[in-house]
Design an enzyme around this catalytic site. Structure first.
Site, mmCIF file in Angstrom:
data_model
loop_
_atom_site.group_PDB
_atom_site.id
_atom_site.type_symbol
_atom_site.label_atom_id
_atom_site.label_comp_id
_atom_site.label_asym_id
_atom_site.label_seq_id
_atom_site.Cartn_x
_atom_site.Cartn_y
_atom_site.Cartn_z
ATOM 1 N N THR A 87 0.826 -1.208 0.000
ATOM 2 C CA THR A 87 0.000 0.000 0.000
ATOM 3 C C THR A 87 0.859 1.256 0.000
ATOM 4 O OG1 THR A 87 -1.497 1.286 1.410
ATOM 5 C CG2 THR A 87 -0.159 -0.331 2.525
ATOM 6 N N ASP A 88 0.294 2.348 -0.522
ATOM 7 C CA ASP A 88 1.019 3.629 -0.463
ATOM 8 C C ASP A 88 1.163 4.134 0.976
ATOM 9 O OD1 ASP A 88 -1.628 4.379 -0.009
ATOM 10 O OD2 ASP A 88 -1.721 5.867 -1.620
ATOM 11 N N GLU A 89 0.368 3.545 1.913
ATOM 12 C CA GLU A 89 0.445 4.021 3.303
ATOM 13 C C GLU A 89 1.810 3.752 3.937
ATOM 14 O OE1 GLU A 89 -2.834 3.561 5.910
ATOM 15 O OE2 GLU A 89 -4.302 3.685 4.291
ATOM 16 N N TYR A 96 -1.555 -0.357 11.230
ATOM 17 C CA TYR A 96 -1.780 -1.031 9.938
ATOM 18 C C TYR A 96 -0.612 -0.780 8.991
ATOM 19 C CZ TYR A 96 -3.332 -1.391 5.086
ATOM 20 O OH TYR A 96 -3.389 -1.661 3.730
ATOM 21 N N LYS A 123 2.218 -3.368 7.335
ATOM 22 C CA LYS A 123 2.402 -3.577 5.889
ATOM 23 C C LYS A 123 3.851 -3.272 5.484
ATOM 24 C CE LYS A 123 -0.341 -4.454 3.117
ATOM 25 N NZ LYS A 123 -0.807 -5.778 2.596
#
Ligand code: NAD
Ligand code: DAU
Length: 339
Positions: free
Chosen positions: A125-127, A153, A157
């Site tokens: 994810t870009d997060e 979260y 990741k």
């Protein structure tokens, strides 16, 4: 090829199963999914009718179950979507995120090492890049941006991504990673912004917008994400990371107002509520690498994608009504009552 899609009973994994069945009749697809609150066999009901598809209930964080699946199925490719995916839940209770997202990924990698694999693809994810400031629209996440996580979260990741890179370097696991921006489209679980707002508006319930609604997300129609992953597993270079996003930045309040307009509902349904803790301000992907190296471009414009999505929720009420009338009621009360 025999492709195992972990987390294929969830939102993006489910869409990916249908993408493969539609575009690659030569492949055999296995969905391996624990069926957590976010997994739904109804999402796969049409796939179940295909001779090229099989469902296996299993947990990526259970070594025995994963090894058994590898022994019996001998997959060529693993595409790992399985994860705890909701930031708000990770803020309430991080531990499950560490178990599934980190330990689960490491067990899949161990299985690839033990039994062999042609490609392991990690759906990230870009997060993992943290956030960008609202007053610097010139900045974007590239594959070289430092990891800088905000929530349990995103930390889980990012940890999984580091493990994938470590297993590639140390054990030569042929791995790739994609880091995508916010997806939207059919089968999106009602806890996330877009489906939550569509469903609440349809039920004439308040629409809880965090803070001032000025946080920015870079929205990508789910089918475009599926097409990007498909290209990466077939043509992407082993050991590489690919950012996926379509320059579709919107503030949350813009998204919510667009949904209300499509549904013909009044903006007085909007309610500004206490902000998310550590709320990331802006995500924005620079997709130059995947565009130039693999020729990927998104096909669906936000204006069309959001109309298609609203329409899907109107046409598939039984899918989401079952979800929101179950355990989800307790989740909603805990997160939103007296917020
Ligand atoms: P989701 O929550 O809708 O689905 C997750 C699926 O994983 C569910 O079917 C669930 O049952 C399954 N699962 C959870 N724990 C498992 C376990 N231990 N073993 C096997 N299966 C398990 O998630 P999503 O939104 O479809 O996201 C899929 C992946 O894409 C995640 O890895 C997420 O981090 C990533 N991602 C999501 C977005 C987005 O906008 N939704 C964007 C970028 C990346
Ligand atoms: O960027 C990719 C990520 O996008 C994925 O890695 C995650 O799995 C996925 O859940 C998503 O994370 P976000 O936190 O951006 O998505 P969410 O739908 O939870 O929230 C989108 C924005 O809307 C965010 O700024 C918070 C806000 N929001 C969300 C909810 C659920 C609200 O204002 N009100 C809400 O009720």
């Amino acid at each position: 090829m025999k492709i195992v899609v972990t987390g294929g009973a969830g939102f993006i994994g489910g869409n990916f199963v249908y993408f493969l069945l539609k575009n690659h009749a030569e492949d055999f697809i296995i969905c391996y999914d624990k069926l957590t609150y976010a997994g739904n066999l109804e999402t796969l009901s049409d796939a179940m009718k295909s001779k090229n598809f099989k469902f296996i209930k299993g947990d990526i964080a259970n070594r025995d179950e994963v090894y058994k699946m590898f022994e019996e199925e001998k997959p060529d490719v693993i595409v790992n979507f399985a994860a705890e995916s909701h930031v708000d839940r990770s803020i309430e209770d991080p531990e499950l995120f560490l178990r599934t997202n980190i330990i689960g990924t490491s067990i899949l990698l161990d299985a690839c090492k033990k039994f062999g694999i042609k490609r392991f693809h990690q759906v990230s994810t870009d997060e993992v890049y943290g956030d960008l400031p609202l007053d610097r629209p010139d900045l974007f996440f590239t594959e070289k941006t430092n990891l800088h996580t905000s929530s349990p979260y995103s930390a889980s990741k990012a940890s999984a991504d580091l493990l994938v890179q470590a297993y590639h370097r140390t054990y030569k696991i042929p791995a790739t990673i994609s880091r995508c921006s916010n997806n939207y489209g059919p089968y999106h679980f009602p806890e996330k912004l877009i489906p939550l707002m569509i469903i609440n508006a349809l039920n004439n319930k308040k629409l809880p917008v965090y803070g001032k609604g000025i946080n920015v997300r870079d929205w990508l129609y789910v089918e475009d994400h599926c097409a990007a992953i498909d290209l990466i597993i077939r043509n992407g270079k082993v050991g590489e990371i690919y950012n996926v996003g379509g320059h579709n930045e919107k503030t949350n309040i813009e998204v919510v107002k667009t949904i209300l307009k499509i549904l013909g509902k009044d903006e007085n349904l909007i309610e500004f509520v206490t902000d998310r803790k550590g709320h990331d301000q802006r995500y924005a992907i620079d997709p130059t690498k995947i565009s130039t190296e693999l020729g990927w471009t998104p096909k669906t414009k936000f204006d069309d994608g959001i109309k298609k999505t609203v329409d899907w929720y109107l046409q598939n009420k039984s899918w989401w009504e079952k979800i929101i009338s179950g355990e989800y009621k307790n989740y909603y009360a805990k997160m939103y009552d007296n917020r």
